[in-house]
Design an enzyme around this catalytic site. Structure first.
Site, PDB file in Angstrom:
ATOM      1  N   HIS A 144     -14.135  -3.304   3.178  1.00  0.00           N
ATOM      2  CA  HIS A 144     -14.104  -3.065   4.629  1.00  0.00           C
ATOM      3  C   HIS A 144     -13.962  -4.363   5.439  1.00  0.00           C
ATOM      4  CE1 HIS A 144     -15.053   1.103   4.097  1.00  0.00           C
ATOM      5  NE2 HIS A 144     -16.254   0.890   3.616  1.00  0.00           N
ATOM      6  N   ASP A 181     -13.010   3.912  -4.003  1.00  0.00           N
ATOM      7  CA  ASP A 181     -14.216   4.048  -3.181  1.00  0.00           C
ATOM      8  C   ASP A 181     -13.997   5.224  -2.219  1.00  0.00           C
ATOM      9  OD1 ASP A 181     -16.711   2.059  -2.074  1.00  0.00           O
ATOM     10  OD2 ASP A 181     -15.875   3.464  -0.612  1.00  0.00           O
ATOM     11  N   HIS A 183     -14.856   5.651   0.718  1.00  0.00           N
ATOM     12  CA  HIS A 183     -14.489   5.243   2.079  1.00  0.00           C
ATOM     13  C   HIS A 183     -13.125   4.556   2.048  1.00  0.00           C
ATOM     14  CE1 HIS A 183     -18.971   5.269   1.898  1.00  0.00           C
ATOM     15  NE2 HIS A 183     -18.782   6.009   2.971  1.00  0.00           N
ATOM     16  N   ASP A 269     -19.221   5.762  -4.885  1.00  0.00           N
ATOM     17  CA  ASP A 269     -19.819   6.615  -3.853  1.00  0.00           C
ATOM     18  C   ASP A 269     -19.063   7.925  -3.657  1.00  0.00           C
ATOM     19  OD1 ASP A 269     -17.732   5.158  -2.825  1.00  0.00           O
ATOM     20  OD2 ASP A 269     -18.853   4.240  -1.206  1.00  0.00           O
TER      21      ASP A 269
HETATM   22 ZN    ZN Z   1     -17.746   3.184   0.073  1.00  0.00          ZN
END
Ligand code: ZN
Length: 382
Positions: A144, A181, A183, A269
């Site tokens: 991120h 991931d 996200h 995740d």
């Molecule tokens: Zn994540």
């Protein structure tokens, strides 16, 4: 790959000292619970993963690769001088937020540099042929982090910097970054938005975090158009849906791109137990995704594969998923039983493990329709 695969492992106890401070849920005073809830990005996650790798004899069959402390020059392959100065200033005091939800504690800059440097060391070892593949079990995560600020628990963009090192230092022409991931890897996408030499493929829960990033029609611009591949999936997509995504999208696109190195941004995740997302992947799903990437690496680039740790917040489950990824990379030792699912193999009979839901099928169809503009892909999902 016929001969035994040599697999490196980057780990350092100093990763466990990265301090994220207080919980991000209900941090306003007065605290509503008698017992505080730990910040989700806890040292428990990678610490337990390493323990499992030790206890199951996985780590001992891997080649230890010491991390380096990433230099200003290396971090500047993506990050701005102003941001490096900001992190250094925070680190020299009592810490704080490096941007948007990406805290460090006192001295945290050095740990974050060790995380970026761990991923760089893994790429160095793979590109020089010291090992065939490597797992960088680093912390804090990276995908991120933007050029000018930290975001979402991430300080430095570990995978981006390592990919640039592969190109600048080791002469790799094309690098594939596959981000599983749950996200969206916004920092990685931003880094290579107009760059056709790095193919970024992201599988993520649709519109989760960060908001506005990772829509299926975000495909890159200018020369980079078509080299950003976003595959947003609905909550609840499990092993079965992901299997179809790898078969119909990831595998053919990756082979047509023909990378010299593959980096996997591996957040665990997407697991069925994760508190920060709503996917339904199990241990078997993470094993299958690892095999899929190893198969592509064997076909395209002599097995050169670097897996770098991103998120994963279920303390009772994510460490098993990470350890199973490493075990899959290195293979089972003689007479060894594979790391089992701690909550039983019945998870493999849940609907999301055996059949593709309607919403997931529609999402895959939409991704195929967009990506068919750039890649040769079959007409319909299976
Ligand atoms: Zn994540």
């Amino acid at each position: 790959m016929d001969r035994e695969r040599r697999v490196g492992l980057v780990f350092d106890d100093r990763y466990l000292t990265h301090n994220t401070g207080l919980d991000l849920i209900d941090r306003a005073a007065p605290y509503p619970f008698a017992e505080p809830i730990a910040h989700p990005s806890s040292p428990i996650l990678v610490g337990r993963a390493k323990h499992l790798m030790d206890f199951h004899g996985v780590a001992e069959r891997m080649t230890r690769i010491p991390p380096i402390v990433a230099s200003n020059e290396q971090l500047s392959l993506y990050h701005t001088p102003e941001y490096l100065a900001r992190v250094a200033d925070l680190s020299a005091t009592t810490g704080g937020d490096t941007g948007e939800g990406a805290p460090i504690g006192q001295g945290g800059d050095r740990v974050a540099r060790l995380a970026a440097g761990g991923t760089i060391a893994a790429v160095d070892a793979v590109m020089t042929g010291d090992v065939d593949a490597a797992y960088a079990l680093v912390r804090p995560p990276g995908h991120h982090a933007m050029a000018s600020q930290g975001m979402g628990f991430c300080i430095y963009s570990n995978a981006v910097i390592a990919a640039r090192v592969a190109q600048r230092v080791h002469g790799a022409e094309r690098v594939l970054i596959l981000d599983w991931d749950v996200h969206h890897g916004n920092g990685t996408q931003a880094a290579f938005w107009s760059d056709p030499t790095v193919l970024f493929i992201s599988l993520h829960q649709d519109d989760l975090y960060p908001v506005g990033w990772g829509a299926v029609d975000q495909v890159g611009i200018a020369e980079g158009e078509g080299f950003t591949v976003n595959i947003p999936l609905p909550a609840g997509t499990g092993n079965a849906g992901y299997r179809v995504v790898y078969e119909k999208l990831v595998d053919p696109i990756a082979r047509q791109f023909d990378p010299d190195l593959i980096i996997v941004s591996a957040g665990q995740d997407g697991s069925v137990f994760d508190p920060l997302a709503r996917m339904s992947l199990t241990l078997a799903g993470f094993r299958a995704m690892t095999v899929a990437m190893m198969t592509i690496a064997d076909a395209c680039c002599a097995g050169r594969l670097v897996v770098t740790q991103e998120g994963g917040y279920a303390p009772q489950y994510a460490p098993y998923c990470s350890a199973a990824v490493a075990e899959t990379l290195v293979g089972l030792g003689p007479g060894a039983a594979p790391i089992g699912d701690p909550y039983g193999e019945r998870a493999e009979t849940q609907p999301a493990s055996v059949e593709v839901g309607l919403d997931a099928a529609h999402a895959i169809d939409r991704a195929l329709a967009v990506q068919r503009r750039y890649w040769r892909l079959e007409a319909t999902p299976g």
